[in-house]
Write an enzyme that holds these catalytic residues in place. Structure first.
Site, PDB file in Angstrom:
ATOM      1  N   ASP A 159      -1.170  11.062  -2.791  1.00 11.59           N
ATOM      2  CA  ASP A 159      -2.040  12.231  -2.608  1.00 11.59           C
ATOM      3  C   ASP A 159      -1.449  13.436  -3.344  1.00 11.59           C
ATOM      4  O   ASP A 159      -2.164  14.202  -3.989  1.00 11.59           O
ATOM      5  CB  ASP A 159      -2.186  12.529  -1.111  1.00 11.59           C
ATOM      6  CG  ASP A 159      -2.573  11.291  -0.326  1.00 11.59           C
ATOM      7  OD1 ASP A 159      -3.646  10.739  -0.602  1.00 11.59           O
ATOM      8  OD2 ASP A 159      -1.791  10.836   0.530  1.00 11.59           O
ATOM      9  N   HIS A 187      -2.168  10.767   5.972  1.00  7.12           N
ATOM     10  CA  HIS A 187      -2.702  10.137   4.764  1.00  7.12           C
ATOM     11  C   HIS A 187      -4.079   9.578   5.109  1.00  7.12           C
ATOM     12  O   HIS A 187      -4.244   8.401   5.401  1.00  7.12           O
ATOM     13  CB  HIS A 187      -1.785   9.022   4.255  1.00  7.12           C
ATOM     14  CG  HIS A 187      -2.452   8.179   3.207  1.00  7.12           C
ATOM     15  ND1 HIS A 187      -2.745   8.676   1.961  1.00  7.12           N
ATOM     16  CD2 HIS A 187      -2.922   6.916   3.227  1.00  7.12           C
ATOM     17  CE1 HIS A 187      -3.366   7.732   1.258  1.00  7.12           C
ATOM     18  NE2 HIS A 187      -3.481   6.659   2.002  1.00  7.12           N
TER      19      HIS A 187
HETATM   20  P1  NAX Z   1      -3.686  -6.387  -0.751  1.00  3.24           P
HETATM   21  O1  NAX Z   1      -4.660  -6.883   0.249  1.00  3.24           O
HETATM   22  O2  NAX Z   1      -3.878  -6.677  -2.188  1.00  3.24           O
HETATM   23  O3  NAX Z   1      -2.238  -6.929  -0.364  1.00  3.24           O
HETATM   24  C1  NAX Z   1      -1.738  -6.868   0.922  1.00  3.24           C
HETATM   25  C2  NAX Z   1      -0.777  -8.030   1.072  1.00  3.24           C
HETATM   26  O4  NAX Z   1      -0.119  -7.903   2.337  1.00  3.24           O
HETATM   27  C3  NAX Z   1      -1.442  -9.398   1.054  1.00  3.24           C
HETATM   28  O5  NAX Z   1      -0.828 -10.208   0.072  1.00  3.24           O
HETATM   29  C4  NAX Z   1      -1.207  -9.923   2.464  1.00  3.24           C
HETATM   30  O6  NAX Z   1      -1.007 -11.334   2.497  1.00  3.24           O
HETATM   31  C5  NAX Z   1       0.080  -9.188   2.844  1.00  3.24           C
HETATM   32  N1  NAX Z   1       0.345  -9.124   4.280  1.00  3.24           N
HETATM   33  C6  NAX Z   1      -0.546  -9.017   5.296  1.00  3.24           C
HETATM   34  N2  NAX Z   1       0.079  -9.063   6.472  1.00  3.24           N
HETATM   35  C7  NAX Z   1       1.394  -9.175   6.198  1.00  3.24           C
HETATM   36  C8  NAX Z   1       2.553  -9.295   7.025  1.00  3.24           C
HETATM   37  N3  NAX Z   1       2.476  -9.301   8.347  1.00  3.24           N
HETATM   38  N4  NAX Z   1       3.749  -9.433   6.410  1.00  3.24           N
HETATM   39  C9  NAX Z   1       3.844  -9.447   5.066  1.00  3.24           C
HETATM   40  N5  NAX Z   1       2.771  -9.372   4.246  1.00  3.24           N
HETATM   41  C10 NAX Z   1       1.576  -9.228   4.818  1.00  3.24           C
HETATM   42  O7  NAX Z   1      -3.567  -4.820  -0.475  1.00  3.24           O
HETATM   43  P2  NAX Z   1      -2.967  -3.690  -1.427  1.00  3.24           P
HETATM   44  O8  NAX Z   1      -4.042  -3.185  -2.309  1.00  3.24           O
HETATM   45  O9  NAX Z   1      -1.711  -4.176  -2.034  1.00  3.24           O
HETATM   46  O10 NAX Z   1      -2.703  -2.528  -0.356  1.00  3.24           O
HETATM   47  C11 NAX Z   1      -1.711  -2.654   0.618  1.00  3.24           C
HETATM   48  C12 NAX Z   1      -1.798  -1.519   1.631  1.00  3.24           C
HETATM   49  O11 NAX Z   1      -1.585  -0.262   1.012  1.00  3.24           O
HETATM   50  C13 NAX Z   1      -3.169  -1.416   2.322  1.00  3.24           C
HETATM   51  O12 NAX Z   1      -2.951  -1.225   3.714  1.00  3.24           O
HETATM   52  C14 NAX Z   1      -3.743  -0.151   1.716  1.00  3.24           C
HETATM   53  O13 NAX Z   1      -4.668   0.464   2.578  1.00  3.24           O
HETATM   54  C15 NAX Z   1      -2.502   0.676   1.519  1.00  3.24           C
HETATM   55  N6  NAX Z   1      -2.605   1.814   0.604  1.00  3.24           N
HETATM   56  C16 NAX Z   1      -1.914   2.932   0.934  1.00  3.24           C
HETATM   57  C17 NAX Z   1      -1.889   4.055   0.128  1.00  3.24           C
HETATM   58  C18 NAX Z   1      -1.118   5.269   0.505  1.00  3.24           C
HETATM   59  O14 NAX Z   1      -1.205   6.250  -0.248  1.00  3.24           O
HETATM   60  N7  NAX Z   1      -0.363   5.324   1.606  1.00  3.24           N
HETATM   61  C19 NAX Z   1      -2.668   4.081  -1.129  1.00  3.24           C
HETATM   62  C20 NAX Z   1      -3.007   2.728  -1.660  1.00  3.24           C
HETATM   63  C21 NAX Z   1      -3.394   1.723  -0.616  1.00  3.24           C
HETATM   64  O15 NAX Z   1      -4.731   1.922  -0.267  1.00  3.24           O
END
Ligand code: NAX
Length: 327
Positions: A159, A187
């Protein structure tokens, strides 16, 4: 020469993980002379995909990358970790209420916090990226009573970077002309990007834009940028999120520049009317591996109203996870 640093990345097979791991391997997380051991945590069905990413990491022949280990067990993945990037989370799906979302994420961040408490290195630093990031950080922290509370942080650096970029484009200046920008609060769409303390070439940023632009364009554009990226790309921010995670940890470890600060969600000490313990975004400096909240800023009524609204949302999230027995 410094010894290797163990970095654990959760959600390593996801899209942020894919963008993040190669930057870590090439030395951008900690520094160009710091060797790294990577630990990847994934859920069992994604282990194979994580192995594919590990194969590509091997194919990079990164001089600083000493090892890559993959596990679906947090107690293995966080063993000896110095830095933990908690990226994997449960996204909100259709029809999901906030309580369901918080509960599903509690199922992830509770055991991860407990594992960090048990097996991570004494100097562990945690950055939560997975949403709802501030509250997920609070959950993990609550289950790691032996780790100093301030080692749990959540990411608002994306952000922050978005806000700098929007302002730089508006004023037609390089991003390097902008200092002391702050994201306050959660956030989420309630976050407050503050231009009243930000400086552009040493002058107050808010005085160089008109109030209507600040209020009706700048603030909502920054807060809703994630949705705009999804609309354009057909997928959520990934490389920019990974880049911001790199920036957050690099700053935490290596410090902020003199005369500048950054934004990070860290546990409140009660500053600026943010209830103690809430993991809220503040203007922060970093020195010797510690973040500190920038003290003594004057907050006018316009900013006060917006900071309070975002902090109130964080308080509601905390009450909700408390009610669910997650903290
Ligand atoms: P993806 O869905 O591409 O990847 C997430 C991965 O996490 C998957 O491979 C899944 O298998 C794995 N996962 C799920 N549960 C797990 C666990 N218990 N232990 C280990 N791995 C696990 O999502 P992606 O685009 O990479 O985003 C990841 C996270 O970042 C989401 O929650 C998203 O909302 C968040 N974000 C946060 C941002 C921020 O500024 N704080 C911005 C970007 C993003 O939106």
């Amino acid at each position: 020469v410094q010894g290797p640093v163990t970095v654990t990345v959760t959600g390593a097979a996801g899209q942020i993980g894919y963008a993040l791991l190669f930057r870590i391997a090439s030395g951008h997380l900690l520094g160009a002379d710091v060797p790294v051991k990577l630990r990847l945590l994934e859920i069992t069905p994604a282990l194979k995909a994580a192995e594919g990413t590990a194969m590509e990491l091997a194919d990079g022949a990164f001089p600083l990358l000493q090892s890559v280990d993959i596990s679906d067990d947090p107690r293995v993945a966080f063993d000896g970790a110095n830095v933990a990037l908690l990226v994997g989370a449960r996204p909100r799906t259709k029809g999901m209420e906030r309580g369901d979302l918080l509960e599903a994420n509690g199922g992830i961040f509770k055991p991860q916090g407990a594992a960090i408490n048990e097996v991570a290195a004494d100097d562990i630093k945690v950055l939560v990226v997975g949403n709802p990031a501030n509250t997920n950080a609070l959950i993990a922290q609550a289950h790691a009573p032996d780790v100093p509370a301030e080692r749990f942080t959540a990411m608002t650096r994306l952000d922050h970077n978005r806000a700098i970029s929007q302002l730089a484009a508006k004023l037609d200046v390089p991003v390097t002309a902008i200092k002391k920008l702050t994201i306050w609060g959660n956030h989420s769409a309630t976050q407050y990007p503050d231009l009243f303390h930000a400086e552009v070439n040493g002058k107050v940023a808010a005085e160089q834009v008109d109030e209507a632009w600040l209020r009706d364009t700048f603030i909502p554009t920054v807060a809703k940028r994630g949705a705009a990226i999804i609309e354009a790309r057909g997928a959520s921010s990934a490389a920019s999120a990974a880049s911001a995670a790199i920036d957050h940890v690099f700053t935490w470890v290596n410090g902020t520049a003199e005369g500048d600060w950054t934004s990070a969600a860290i546990p409140s000490d009660g500053s600026y009317g943010v209830p103690e313990g809430l993991i809220s975004s503040f203007p922060v400096t970093a020195k010797d591996g510690k973040f500190s909240i920038v003290p003594g800023l004057e907050i006018d009524a316009f900013s006060r109203e917006r900071i309070d609204a975002s902090v109130a949302e964080l308080g509601e999230e905390r009450d909700a996870v408390r009610g669910l027995g997650l903290i």
